[in-house]
Design a protein around this motif. Structure first.
Motif, PDB file in Angstrom:
ATOM      1  N   LEU D 140      -3.326  -7.346 -18.148  1.00  0.00           N
ATOM      2  CA  LEU D 140      -3.757  -6.320 -17.187  1.00  0.00           C
ATOM      3  C   LEU D 140      -3.520  -6.840 -15.778  1.00  0.00           C
ATOM      4  N   ALA D 141      -2.613  -6.167 -15.065  1.00  0.00           N
ATOM      5  CA  ALA D 141      -2.226  -6.692 -13.764  1.00  0.00           C
ATOM      6  C   ALA D 141      -2.059  -5.556 -12.768  1.00  0.00           C
ATOM      7  N   THR D 142      -1.989  -5.898 -11.504  1.00  0.00           N
ATOM      8  CA  THR D 142      -1.764  -4.904 -10.451  1.00  0.00           C
ATOM      9  C   THR D 142      -0.287  -4.516 -10.400  1.00  0.00           C
ATOM     10  N   LEU D 155      -5.567  -9.095 -13.207  1.00  0.00           N
ATOM     11  CA  LEU D 155      -6.885  -8.654 -12.742  1.00  0.00           C
ATOM     12  C   LEU D 155      -7.935  -9.717 -13.059  1.00  0.00           C
TER      13      LEU D 155
END
Lengths: 313, 313, 313, 313
Positions: D140-142, D155
């Motif tokens: 899960l990343a920006t 995140l």
């Protein structure tokens, strides 16, 4: 179908530009070029470009130096001959390019037609609009009991309302959470300063398949007709048929002789199996033919009787 | 390249007709539309139709409502980006249609490019013209001794004359016998009343592969460039390269930004293998690198030195 | 069909090697694997490999974890259903690979089927054998007078002899000159020391299209049947039909249920146009129907009468 | 990845059946045939069938009567030659068939590879399982700030938990409503007697694109490598890369020489543009080259420096 004023202006601008060309040109198709033809609640089809016309088919079939034949009636005759005898390559010499907005679950059926070019709006790069498909009352139906992949009777009003309500609520919530996860305003700035936005390619996974996507789709005339033959059909899901029916009109505007031949020899034609043909031969000779004499299965026999408009006792 | 007066008139007639269109239009390509561009001794390429231009690529890449970007320089930049990063689908949104006359042995190489549409002049229906390819002196060469599929040194004048004489005589005889077997005059009546004509589909089997055939060929821009990348190349047989070189000019007229990007990132680019890249990295750092240290084969090393313009002592 | 002893040994060697596999296996096709099935005077078909069987089609159609269905009869029923309703994708899940030797003019028809993989023997690298096709008496015929692309009556004996003589002489001379131009003996050394050999890619242009070439050809089952539907057909040229007829037998060995469904619903089926269907409906109801009442052209009417085995008075 | 006991039994049953074959056979691939290789949280890849091996590529390239070459080392050399020189058709002579379970949004990327055969589980006929993809914390990343279509920083734990919670809740609710709309129990009987079930083709539109679908997918070796080249790549979305990475292992088991050549000449190779090549030539000669002298854009220059492992001061 909602357009921003900028989009409308872009469309009008393109419609306003005209240039002279030596290429085959079709005025009745030019008439609707770039226009958004509405489909379902938010979808559309826009014809962006085309190559060739009826006489270009003839020209290719003859590998000729000039345009089609000398007389229009000869063009029509040759096109009908080519269609009847499955000479498909001259039809591949015409091409059409569309801009289509359609629900994801329909896009997934559509793309099964592989002999076409496609460029889809990317939810990895860009943010999807809040547009989702909600069927109208008359399109909400039960599972068919005779056909594994079709619809049965229309739901009554109250049940239909309830279904629409569920679909609408889930879509709204899914989009709100999508937007929340992205955490971007219109300028791409964070809405909530304390939170990191999730990457677009991840956040989009929350959206249901009734959301709209859009793409440019280009196909040759032969494969376009193959698409229409399968999708402008009673066995196709209503929502893709809605697109195909409009494309039948586009076909008619573009290549009227081809359209006519397509309807006669493909769309409204019928295929008889070996057993079905044998049965028909005997009927035509005046014989009484019973299912048991034909070797056909019950389902095949019923289909044959339906085809021949014969009331079964 | 010999045309009948009827053919010339057909071409001029098509060039004379102009109609207004809303479609993307390319004046520099319109200029040569339908014209026969000569190739080899009797061959030609005629551009019959096209779909799209540089800005249509941008439009498709953006799935946009209007034309490309607002500024021409942005179009160029995006096209270069797409080419560099192998985003091929926007290039598939343009299409070109050609009428080509070419020797059969070249047609057999050409048709290996399957992602295209083709409609060939049929020797089952029609009678082929007496036109065959005889190479010029400067294209008659020995088998290459370094390359299994190429040419070596040019034959000397007398030997070349002898080769041309043999090819010409065999072609003449083959055609005369073809005509004799057909036994048809220009009106399709028997020349010799006592003899049955042989079916066209059989008689044609006597013709050598240097005879000319012709076809309509249609391809999208991405696959067109793939064709040019392989065929406008030193490893391609001269006779197909002669066609590809002219098509490079057609590409330049049609989509100049794409042409430029194609030349930079494809045609004039180079691919380094893993081992080649490792070697180059070390050279750039100033190391002396010998073949033995690289794990490259002799042939690969020579190719790398050639690529880097390094004289090998 | 002449094989060198080395070729025969290669074939026997491959036939002799057996290994255990977990894959779907078809004993009746294994039986003929690698064997050369003769076609025409020097051609052949060899089945080199295959993927899948009847039950693999069912397995794919069901996207299932195990083999087809539990009962063989269900497999058959589902295959017939898929064939009848044009569900083509499960048939694409099987694949066959052939080694084919065939005259160049037939190779040129064959390769029009683009959805296949092909690797042809290269006359740029290698020297072609002296093998050319000469039709037998019974296949030498005049041009058809009713069909633009077919054969009419068989030539009488003397004329046929004369045709064969011409074809044979021209082929012999063409090959002799090809060999002379190449100027290579079996070890690749010059035959004539005073002469340069011509590059192979050039010398081969002297050979007529009745010379044999060979290739590996691979196709999925759906496209294989499409090929057979068009080529194992009375409208196809006899020489390609000779190959297709043998491939029908291969199909039967490989996937017997699919073969049966293919024959019933494709090969021996008939398509009625909209107008033809209307006419048949009326005939079945007992009406007397005359051509004039149907809107069908003379040619379409005759075709319909032929289909229905109705003698036209 | 959860299997029913029936599914596990089906898989084991197929693995247990062995038959003798004359076909090219690859023991290291047979070893994992039909086994489910896990991917993501509920996905898998199963190799169902294959055609050919390394030596089949050689055999096709030579259009030969026997197996590949006499020596294994020659096979390797020829395969490397073919890969280096883009002779792609011999690689098309091998084929692989997979059963894949994957999230819908990944299926939508995957199917963009059109030169393949696919048969997907139909949500018009059948009911989808309650299986949806929830990324793990570390995925899960920006949104990337340097790349329009990628991910940036991971995140932090609490934000990731929150994201997973939202995705999970929306998926659960969507499925519950899907089931409610269908109103069918395991025997296909209504759960709620007072309510009509909605047709499957309609109810499924409520499901988000992180739900799993499954298909049979078949592709030739050339196009398989093309897929791996694009998808086992840092620019590809993590979730499709997870599948591609496993397929790289499958490639290695299946055709080890081809795998090695693929890694050297494709996967780990680098392409230099015309401008990049000119710059490298000068560097190799010992020149100091500055960006300004090269005509390369900032982005191209940075890419080149990265490729050459040159630290930019």
């Amino acid at each position: 179908m909602r357009f921003s004023s900028e989009q409308l202006q872009d469309i009008e601008e393109q419609r306003g530009i005209t240039a002279p060309t030596r290429r085959a040109t079709v005025p009745s198709l030019e008439e609707i070029l770039y226009e958004a033809l509405p489909v379902l609640d938010h979808g559309f089809i826009r014809v962006i470009d085309y190559m060739g016309d009826d006489s270009a088919i003839v020209q290719a079939a003859r590998v000729s130096y000039g345009k089609g034949t000398k007389k229009k009636t000869e063009d029509r005759g040759l096109i009908r001959y080519l269609m009847r005898h499955l000479h498909t390559s001259p039809f591949e010499m015409c091409e059409i390019k569309l801009h289509v907005k359609l629900p994801i679950f329909i896009a997934r059926q559509w793309i099964r037609h592989r002999t076409a070019n496609v460029n889809e709006y990317s939810a990895r790069y860009s943010i999807l609009d809040k547009e989702f498909y909600i069927p109208r009352h008359e399109h909400l139906a039960t599972q068919s009991t005779v056909n594994n992949q079709g619809r049965g009777k229309i739901l009554d009003f109250d049940q239909a309302e309830r279904v629409m309500e569920i679909l609408r609520q889930d879509s709204e919530r899914a989009y709100d959470n999508y937007a929340y996860l992205l955490n971007e305003d219109e300028e791409g700035q964070p809405v909530n300063q304390d939170q990191d936005g999730l990457a677009r390619e991840l956040a989009r996974m929350n959206l249901p398949v009734n959301f709209y996507t859009q793409w440019y789709w280009k196909v040759d005339l032969h494969n376009f007709m193959h698409f229409l033959n399968l999708r402008a059909d009673a066995h196709a899901q209503y929502e893709i048929r809605a697109y195909a029916d409009i494309l039948l009109d586009v076909l008619k505007r573009w290549v009227p002789h081809t359209y006519e031949a397509f309807m006669d020899y493909r769309k409204h034609s019928a295929r008889l199996s070996q057993g079905g043909l044998e049965a028909v031969k005997r009927m035509v000779k005046g014989e009484k033919v019973a299912m048991e004499d034909t070797g056909l299965s019950k389902r095949e026999w019923d289909e044959l009787m339906g085809l021949l408009d014969v009331k079964v006792g």
